[in-house]
Structures are given as C-alpha cells and as structure tokens.
Motif scaffolding. Structure first.
Motif, short mmCIF file in Angstrom:
data_model
loop_
_atom_site.label_atom_id
_atom_site.label_comp_id
_atom_site.label_asym_id
_atom_site.label_seq_id
_atom_site.Cartn_x
_atom_site.Cartn_y
_atom_site.Cartn_z
N GLN A 32 -26.08 84.84 131.01
CA GLN A 32 -24.68 85.07 130.67
C GLN A 32 -24.25 86.50 130.98
N LEU A 33 -23.21 86.63 131.78
CA LEU A 33 -22.64 87.94 132.06
C LEU A 33 -21.71 88.32 130.91
N LEU A 34 -22.08 89.37 130.18
CA LEU A 34 -21.32 89.80 129.01
C LEU A 34 -20.27 90.86 129.36
N GLU A 111 -21.02 82.20 132.00
CA GLU A 111 -22.35 81.60 131.81
C GLU A 111 -22.82 80.93 133.10
N PHE A 112 -23.91 81.46 133.66
CA PHE A 112 -24.55 80.85 134.82
C PHE A 112 -25.60 79.88 134.32
N ARG A 113 -25.51 78.62 134.77
CA ARG A 113 -26.29 77.54 134.18
C ARG A 113 -27.33 77.00 135.14
N SER A 114 -28.32 76.32 134.57
CA SER A 114 -29.43 75.80 135.38
C SER A 114 -29.04 74.61 136.25
N ASP A 115 -27.83 74.07 136.08
CA ASP A 115 -27.35 73.01 136.96
C ASP A 115 -26.64 73.57 138.19
N THR A 156 -15.07 84.51 117.80
CA THR A 156 -15.70 83.98 119.00
C THR A 156 -14.99 84.42 120.26
N ALA A 157 -14.04 85.34 120.15
CA ALA A 157 -13.27 85.74 121.32
C ALA A 157 -14.14 86.42 122.37
N ASP A 158 -15.20 87.12 121.95
CA ASP A 158 -16.04 87.78 122.95
C ASP A 158 -17.51 87.46 122.75
N ALA A 159 -17.83 86.40 122.01
CA ALA A 159 -19.23 86.02 121.83
C ALA A 159 -19.31 84.56 121.45
N THR A 160 -19.60 83.70 122.41
CA THR A 160 -19.71 82.28 122.14
C THR A 160 -21.16 81.85 122.12
N LEU A 161 -21.42 80.73 121.45
CA LEU A 161 -22.77 80.23 121.39
C LEU A 161 -23.20 79.66 122.74
N THR A 162 -24.47 79.85 123.06
CA THR A 162 -25.02 79.26 124.27
C THR A 162 -25.35 77.79 124.02
N ASP A 163 -25.59 77.06 125.10
CA ASP A 163 -26.00 75.66 124.96
C ASP A 163 -27.29 75.56 124.15
N ARG A 164 -28.21 76.50 124.35
CA ARG A 164 -29.48 76.47 123.62
C ARG A 164 -29.25 76.69 122.13
N GLN A 165 -28.33 77.57 121.78
CA GLN A 165 -28.02 77.80 120.37
C GLN A 165 -27.36 76.57 119.75
#
Length: 220
Positions: A32-34, A111-115, A156-165
């Motif tokens: 994830q590019l923050l 978010e750069f994803r494995s798909d 959550t404006a600048d920090a969202t949960l990842t798929d793993r979370q």
C-alpha cells in the motif's frame, strides 16, 4: 464533490517490477502506497505499508534497478513500512499526471494487490474526474467500483483496513473471539489465517483501533 472508487488493471509491460513480484510470489500479500513526493528532478520518495515476508520484499527491492535506496521498518513477522526512493518511468508520470490536477485529490492508500490490480479513491469536481479518467494511459484500464458523494468518516479518511485485516476480523468474529464470554483465541485466528499469533494480534489491534475511533467520532 464526487468520489470514485477505482480499480486499475495494468498491461504486463507497464506493471511496476515490485507489483509484478507481488503477483508471482506467495510470500507477499499486499503493498500500500501511503504517501509520496514526486520530484521534478531526481528520485521520487514513497512510503509503503507492506504485508508479507520482509526478506521477500527486500529481495524484490534489490532486484529492481529503478530503486535508488530504501529503508525497512518491520511490524511483527509479516508486515513492515518501507521508505523507498526510486526513479519514475514515462508511464508513471502519465498516470500520476492524470490524477494530479486542479479540482482533484487522490485519497491514500493506493493498494497494489496480488491479483495484479491497484485500488484507490479519488475525489473532486465531476469535470475534473471525467478528464482524469480520459487521460489514463492506454497501458492501464480503469474500472469504476463506486461513484457517489465522498462520505468516509474522519477515522478512515487516510487509513483504511487492508484485505488481510478484514479477513482477520471476519475470522475472529466467526470463531467467537468477540463473543461474551469469549470463545475463540488469537491463536485460533492465527491458525485460520495461517500466520503467526503475533501477526494475527496486530491485525486485530488495527481493526479494533479503527472501530473504536469511528465509534467515538460518532458520539454526539
């Protein structure tokens, strides 16, 4: 102000080498590019949150010629922050230029994803949004997942949960971790996710932090 939740699909030739490694290496989960600073001259500076094996990510960085330097800050066994300076490509400049214009804001993280896809949110004036979509380079295809008014809560404006979370939260809920009395344990969640208990605990703490912050900000 309108909001677009977008998915980018890249041609193989345009995909960043680190993203390509994310697709092919099971040891890496997401990248994830923050934050980023794009330089007019010289390397760009970027901060990433990475889920996956530290050594695999370092190997990917070392194998990428455009990486000028990096620093890794581990977060448990299966996550880290990565400070990276790299040389950008013409494709990068065109893609970034599409969304870096008056009337638009790109909301982190990207978010750069494995798909092989990247997901992000952009907000702004309808005309600027339409122009940005038209200016996306031909080497990338963009899908609009959601369009509407921007309504993300401040927490959550600048920090969202990842798929793993989110996966950890779902597993914890199904296993009874949040039941009263508690049924499941952190170790049970770790077994479900096939990760170390310390990693599962970090995921759950992040989920709980966001949930509590959102609740408090909604209290009248």
């Amino acid at each position: 102000m309108k909001s677009l939740r977008c998915t980018l699909r890249f041609e193989e030739s345009a995909m960043h080498p680190i993203h390509r490694r994310l697709v092919t290496d099971d040891a890496l989960v997401s990248d994830q590019l923050l934050h980023s600073h794009r330089a007019e001259n010289g390397p760009d500076t970027l901060l990433f949150y990475v889920e996956g094996d530290h050594d695999a990510f370092v190997d990917a960085l070392d194998a990428t010629e455009r990486i000028v330097e990096y620093r890794i800050a581990p977060l448990g066994d299966d996550a880290c922050y990565a400070y990276v300076r790299e040389e950008s490509t013409e494709f990068d400049a065109q893609l970034e230029g599409a969304f870096e214009r008056p009337g638009l804001l790109l909301i982190p993280p990207v978010e750069f994803r494995s798909d092989g896809t990247a997901r992000f949110t952009v907000v702004g004036e309808p005309e600027a949004l339409q122009t940005a979509l038209e200016d996306v380079p031909a080497e990338a295809k963009i899908d609009i997942n959601r369009i509407g008014d921007y309504d993300a809560p401040p927490s959550t404006a600048d920090a969202t949960l990842t798929d793993r979370q989110r996966e950890a939260a779902a597993a914890a809920f199904e296993l009874g971790y949040y039941d009263v009395p508690r049924e499941g344990s952190v170790s049970d969640v770790a077994d479900r996710l096939d990760c170390a208990p310390g990693t599962a605990s970090e995921h759950l703490r992040k989920v709980e932090q966001q949930a509590v912050a959102a609740m408090l900000e909604r209290v009248p």
